[in-house]
Write a protein that holds these residues in place. Structure first.
Motif, mmCIF file in Angstrom:
data_model
loop_
_atom_site.group_PDB
_atom_site.id
_atom_site.type_symbol
_atom_site.label_atom_id
_atom_site.label_comp_id
_atom_site.label_asym_id
_atom_site.label_seq_id
_atom_site.Cartn_x
_atom_site.Cartn_y
_atom_site.Cartn_z
ATOM 1 N N SER A 134 -34.411 -1.823 46.736
ATOM 2 C CA SER A 134 -35.087 -1.272 47.916
ATOM 3 C C SER A 134 -35.917 -2.303 48.665
ATOM 4 C CB SER A 134 -35.990 -0.105 47.498
ATOM 5 O OG SER A 134 -36.961 -0.527 46.558
ATOM 6 N N GLU A 135 -35.985 -3.529 48.160
ATOM 7 C CA GLU A 135 -36.804 -4.562 48.794
ATOM 8 C C GLU A 135 -35.946 -5.424 49.722
ATOM 9 O OE1 GLU A 135 -40.032 -4.798 48.439
ATOM 10 O OE2 GLU A 135 -40.168 -3.193 46.946
ATOM 11 N N PRO A 136 -36.540 -5.970 50.792
ATOM 12 C CA PRO A 136 -35.791 -6.896 51.651
ATOM 13 C C PRO A 136 -35.330 -8.104 50.848
ATOM 14 C CG PRO A 136 -37.878 -6.260 52.673
ATOM 15 C CD PRO A 136 -37.918 -5.759 51.251
ATOM 16 N N GLU A 137 -34.126 -8.571 51.130
ATOM 17 C CA GLU A 137 -33.595 -9.712 50.388
ATOM 18 C C GLU A 137 -34.344 -10.980 50.767
ATOM 19 O OE1 GLU A 137 -29.398 -12.162 49.953
ATOM 20 O OE2 GLU A 137 -29.368 -10.010 50.365
ATOM 21 N N ASP A 138 -34.753 -11.737 49.761
ATOM 22 C CA ASP A 138 -35.464 -12.986 50.008
ATOM 23 C C ASP A 138 -34.474 -14.064 50.429
ATOM 24 O OD1 ASP A 138 -38.197 -12.238 49.233
ATOM 25 O OD2 ASP A 138 -37.298 -11.908 47.270
#
Length: 278
Positions: A134-138
């Motif tokens: 669910s987190e933006p891709e680094d």
């Protein structure tokens, strides 16, 4: 010095920060298919007087390990060794993890490369990857990736024998461990992305004080320099490095606690040979 070189994030969390698959690539490596639909082993019945058709990529994992054969019993291709919140870990994943861990600029003991250790690291990583969905891709740039890979080719001790500074030498060295240049590059990229995820999640709220830096300098550094009979550097010139060590120690402690919580809240099943996945 031991307390500096061993406290980079890669050394502090050796298994957790070596990635296999980020969320968008899990299906390709066989991590995302339903555990309810997976049996603990996959077998192909013998076909006398005929050559069996090659299995499709969707039905057989990319890598297989521990191939065994027995007349009349088929050929074992792979088996489920753990189920983490519905995602499976295969025996071939454990084998691949060990081969990947062997390609490091520092030596690993046989105990660190034991199968049980590899499996535990894969379980922890699966838990982290599930949270990262669910987190933006680094973002990791090609320049950052190329710089790290160039450093590896210089720093891995065994690379000198194969002349890894050349493309041919690097390719031969990786092939011995069962990787192509492209496969290893992709795995190292994912490793870097996972590192960024961990640092972003835990590091931003940590503040290292000057008093903590001085306490580390006085209690850890000075005694070791004295033991070696070497003049210690001035604290002002090394304070940034000490701060980095302390930051990574804090991140490591927070990560361990977080993983314990994820295990307690989730469902982790380690399979025994012959056991059917739930």
């Amino acid at each position: 010095m031991r307390w500096i070189t061993h406290n980079t994030m890669a050394r502090l969390l050796p298994g957790l920060v070596v990635p296999v698959v980020m969320a968008g690539l899990m299906t390709e490596r066989g991590w995302a298919f339903s555990a309810q639909a997976a049996a603990s082993t996959q077998t192909v019945a013998p076909q006398p007087a005929a050559v069996p058709a090659a299995p499709s990529a969707s039905s057989v994992p990319k890598q297989t390990s521990n191939l065994t054969s027995s007349v009349g019993q088929g050929v074992m291709l792979d088996r489920v060794v753990a189920v983490v919140n519905g995602d499976v870990i295969l025996e071939s994943d454990v084998d691949e993890e060990r081969r990947f861990e062997e390609i490091q600029p520092y030596r690993r003991s046989e105990a660190e490369l034991a199968r049980e250790k590899m499996l535990e690291r894969l379980i922890d990583r699966a838990l982290i990857l599930q949270q990262a969905v669910s987190e933006p891709e680094d973002v990791v740039t090609d320049q950052e990736l190329d710089a790290q890979l160039a450093g590896l080719r210089r720093d891995i001790p065994d690379c000198k024998e194969y002349h890894c500074e050349t493309d041919d030498g690097w390719q031969k060295y990786l092939a011995i461990h069962g990787f192509t240049v492209e496969e290893f590059r992709e795995r190292w990229l994912l490793r870097m992305k996972l590192l960024k995820f961990i640092e972003v999640r835990f590091r931003s709220g940590i503040k290292i004080t000057n008093a903590e830096i001085k306490q580390f300098y006085d209690s850890k550094m000075l005694p070791e320099y004295e033991e070696r009979k070497v003049t210690p550097p001035n604290i002002d010139t090394i304070s940034k490095r000490i701060e980095e060590v302390l930051l990574q120690q804090e991140v490591g402690a927070l990560l361990v606690d977080w993983l314990k919580s994820l295990r307690a809240q989730g469902s982790v099943t380690i399979m025994t040979p012959g056991e059917v996945a739930p």
